[in-house]
Motif scaffolding. Structure first.
Motif, PDB file in Angstrom:
ATOM      1  N   VAL A  19      47.775  46.563  48.569  1.00 66.34           N
ATOM      2  CA  VAL A  19      47.131  45.564  49.428  1.00 66.34           C
ATOM      3  C   VAL A  19      46.393  46.180  50.618  1.00 66.34           C
ATOM      4  CG1 VAL A  19      47.389  43.446  50.784  1.00 66.34           C
ATOM      5  CG2 VAL A  19      48.791  43.769  48.725  1.00 66.34           C
ATOM      6  N   TRP A  20      47.104  46.822  51.531  1.00 64.83           N
ATOM      7  CA  TRP A  20      46.498  47.302  52.776  1.00 64.83           C
ATOM      8  C   TRP A  20      45.982  48.729  52.604  1.00 64.83           C
ATOM      9  CZ3 TRP A  20      45.564  43.929  56.514  1.00 64.83           C
ATOM     10  CH2 TRP A  20      46.286  42.736  56.505  1.00 64.83           C
ATOM     11  N   HIS A  38      42.098  44.994  54.526  1.00 66.97           N
ATOM     12  CA  HIS A  38      42.657  44.333  53.355  1.00 66.97           C
ATOM     13  C   HIS A  38      41.541  44.008  52.357  1.00 66.97           C
ATOM     14  CE1 HIS A  38      44.923  40.442  52.009  1.00 66.97           C
ATOM     15  NE2 HIS A  38      45.039  41.388  51.109  1.00 66.97           N
ATOM     16  N   PHE A 104      39.503  35.466  48.712  1.00 67.27           N
ATOM     17  CA  PHE A 104      40.790  35.812  49.302  1.00 67.27           C
ATOM     18  C   PHE A 104      41.780  34.660  49.186  1.00 67.27           C
ATOM     19  CE2 PHE A 104      38.450  39.290  51.294  1.00 67.27           C
ATOM     20  CZ  PHE A 104      39.365  40.317  51.128  1.00 67.27           C
ATOM     21  N   ALA A 105      41.315  33.437  49.392  1.00 64.92           N
ATOM     22  CA  ALA A 105      42.206  32.274  49.350  1.00 64.92           C
ATOM     23  C   ALA A 105      42.769  32.018  47.954  1.00 64.92           C
ATOM     24  CB  ALA A 105      41.473  31.039  49.863  1.00 64.92           C
ATOM     25  N   ALA A 109      47.945  37.356  43.499  1.00 64.31           N
ATOM     26  CA  ALA A 109      49.011  37.855  44.369  1.00 64.31           C
ATOM     27  C   ALA A 109      49.192  39.347  44.060  1.00 64.31           C
ATOM     28  CB  ALA A 109      50.306  37.090  44.099  1.00 64.31           C
ATOM     29  N   PRO A 110      49.515  40.172  45.000  1.00 64.86           N
ATOM     30  CA  PRO A 110      49.818  39.898  46.397  1.00 64.86           C
ATOM     31  C   PRO A 110      48.614  40.041  47.329  1.00 64.86           C
ATOM     32  CG  PRO A 110      50.431  42.147  45.926  1.00 64.86           C
ATOM     33  CD  PRO A 110      49.879  41.566  44.636  1.00 64.86           C
ATOM     34  N   ARG A 112      46.086  38.024  47.630  1.00 69.54           N
ATOM     35  CA  ARG A 112      45.629  36.702  48.092  1.00 69.54           C
ATOM     36  C   ARG A 112      46.228  36.367  49.463  1.00 69.54           C
ATOM     37  NH1 ARG A 112      47.513  33.543  43.972  1.00 69.54           N
ATOM     38  NH2 ARG A 112      49.580  33.735  44.855  1.00 69.54           N
ATOM     39  N   TYR A 113      45.417  35.751  50.314  1.00 72.59           N
ATOM     40  CA  TYR A 113      45.925  35.182  51.564  1.00 72.59           C
ATOM     41  C   TYR A 113      44.939  34.132  52.047  1.00 72.59           C
ATOM     42  CZ  TYR A 113      42.600  37.767  54.534  1.00 72.59           C
ATOM     43  OH  TYR A 113      41.464  38.255  55.127  1.00 72.59           O
ATOM     44  N   ASP A 114      45.404  33.278  52.931  1.00 73.22           N
ATOM     45  CA  ASP A 114      44.566  32.227  53.513  1.00 73.22           C
ATOM     46  C   ASP A 114      43.909  32.794  54.766  1.00 73.22           C
ATOM     47  OD1 ASP A 114      43.417  30.032  54.722  1.00 73.22           O
ATOM     48  OD2 ASP A 114      45.274  28.874  54.828  1.00 73.22           O
ATOM     49  N   PRO A 115      42.590  33.048  54.733  1.00 77.17           N
ATOM     50  CA  PRO A 115      41.935  33.638  55.906  1.00 77.17           C
ATOM     51  C   PRO A 115      42.054  32.788  57.176  1.00 77.17           C
ATOM     52  CG  PRO A 115      40.501  33.774  53.990  1.00 77.17           C
ATOM     53  CD  PRO A 115      41.663  32.900  53.609  1.00 77.17           C
ATOM     54  N   ILE A 117      44.565  31.779  58.573  1.00 77.48           N
ATOM     55  CA  ILE A 117      45.724  32.156  59.392  1.00 77.48           C
ATOM     56  C   ILE A 117      45.333  33.123  60.503  1.00 77.48           C
ATOM     57  CG2 ILE A 117      47.379  31.760  57.516  1.00 77.48           C
ATOM     58  CD1 ILE A 117      47.559  34.870  57.248  1.00 77.48           C
TER      59      ILE A 117
END
Length: 164
Positions: A19-20, A38, A104-105, A109-110, A112-115, A117
């Protein structure tokens, strides 16, 4: 040397599992700077591109104006590592920013994230603090982790024959 068709899926799998990434840029005087970002990667069977949602800071803008390239490096405690050296292009148009926001939304996984936030991006993909970097790799390396006694997998490398 490995063909892109062989290394790209392995690179995306490893990068997305980690991920990072440490992402390095270089300023106009040749001084490097790293930051943790990311990326999300897309492989369509022919082309590999990465996307980074980021704040378009004056430092990032100046570095990429002087040298529109980045080095992206992933590492995990199992010593899996992969890296990409890439040409970079800024995107600030609403259509691309909205599309990358959605990548991104809804990504796997892993990664994926909700920008939304990110406090600076509470106004969504058209926020002045939201920009997109498009990464076009010209060199890739994938190195599965090692133990103290033996390597656990083959090191894969690829360089664009028409690139750098």
């Amino acid at each position: 040397m490995t063909a892109l068709e062989e290394i790209a899926p392995a690179f995306v799998d490893m990068a997305h599992s980690i991920v990072w990434a440490s992402v390095a840029t270089v300023d106009g005087d040749g001084r490097p700077r790293t930051r943790i970002l990311h990326p999300i990667w897309e492989w369509d069977g022919t082309d590999l591109f990465g996307w980074i949602a980021t704040v378009p800071t004056p430092i990032k803008r100046a570095h990429l104006a002087a040298h529109p390239e980045v080095s992206v490096s992933y590492w995990t405690t199992t010593h899996d590592t992969c890296s990409a050296e890439c040409l970079v292009e800024w995107y600030t148009d609403d259509e691309t920013r909205a599309a990358v926001w959605e990548k991104f939304a809804t990504g796997p996984a892993p990664v994926r994230y909700d920008p939304s936030i990110i406090p600076m991006w509470k106004d969504g993909p058209t926020s002045d603090d939201f920009a997109v970097l498009r990464l076009q790799p010209y060199r890739l390396r994938v190195m599965p982790g090692t133990t103290m006694t033996a390597a656990t997998g083959e090191v894969l490398t690829w360089s664009d024959p028409g690139g750098r």
